[in-house]
Enzyme design. Structure first.
Site, PDB file in Angstrom:
ATOM      1  CE1 TYR A   1      -3.674  -2.435  -0.058  1.00  0.00           C
ATOM      2  CE2 TYR A   1      -2.588  -3.435   1.831  1.00  0.00           C
ATOM      3  CZ  TYR A   1      -3.531  -3.488   0.824  1.00  0.00           C
ATOM      4  OH  TYR A   1      -4.332  -4.590   0.675  1.00  0.00           O
TER       5      TYR A   1
ATOM      6  CG  ASP B   1     -26.983  -7.836  -7.054  1.00  0.00           C
ATOM      7  OD1 ASP B   1     -26.454  -8.257  -8.100  1.00  0.00           O
ATOM      8  OD2 ASP B   1     -27.649  -8.558  -6.283  1.00  0.00           O
TER       9      ASP B   1
ATOM     10  CG  HIS C   1      -7.952  -3.946  -6.517  1.00  0.00           C
ATOM     11  ND1 HIS C   1      -8.732  -4.012  -5.384  1.00  0.00           N
ATOM     12  CD2 HIS C   1      -8.688  -4.487  -7.517  1.00  0.00           C
ATOM     13  CE1 HIS C   1      -9.880  -4.579  -5.691  1.00  0.00           C
ATOM     14  NE2 HIS C   1      -9.877  -4.877  -6.981  1.00  0.00           N
TER      15      HIS C   1
END
Ligand code: DQA
Length: 149
Positions: free
Chosen positions: A27, A91, A104
């Site tokens: 990260y 959804d 990401h």
């Protein structure tokens, strides 16, 4: 300056607010504020108007997706671990109905097997991973292209 076609909602999901405390090999060691500032600078550079949202609560993330069509022309999202299993968010992304790009920070395909699957990718026009904060720049470019008449 916001126009009818450049409002981009940038949504971060679970544990992204804690990136400064997570493995810097994945990260980059930056704080969440630094991440949002870097994303905002890319948006400015590309003439996009970025707005930011983060939550660690899946239902709040879903409800923000329900609102997104009224808030923005496009969506950039990093849903963290939810990306790999939350059919509810998948959804809700379909319901949102605006062009969406998945990002990401880390190279999920080079990590554990369970991170190789995204249940959100089908509802997105593109996915970028493994390029750190630069992936968000790629996402803005992809959305800008899809919004261009
Ligand atoms: C992540 C990758 C996910 O697998 C992980 O659960 C995260 C962050 C990334 O930005 O690399 O929380 O989405």
């Amino acid at each position: 300056m916001p126009t009818a076609h450049n409002r981009i909602h940038v949504m971060h999901g679970v544990n992204l607010d804690q990136i400064a405390r997570r493995d810097p090999a994945h990260y980059g060691g930056m704080t969440f504020l630094q991440l949002e500032q870097a994303i905002d600078a890319y948006a400015d550079e590309l003439g996009m108007d970025a707005r930011f949202f983060q939550t660690n609560h899946e239902g709040e993330f879903v409800e923000e997706l329900h609102r997104v069509a009224d808030l923005a022309d496009g969506l950039v999202l990093n849903a963290g671990a939810w990306s790999h299993y939350s059919r509810a968010i998948g959804d809700a992304l379909q319901i949102a109905g605006v062009p969406a790009v998945e990002v990401h920070l880390s190279d999920v395909m080079a990590r554990e097997q369970w991170r190789h699957v995204s249940v959100l990718a089908d509802a997105c026009i593109a996915t970028f991973g493994g390029k750190g904060v630069e992936g968000y720049r790629d996402a803005f470019v992809a959305i800008r292209q899809s919004l261009r008449p």
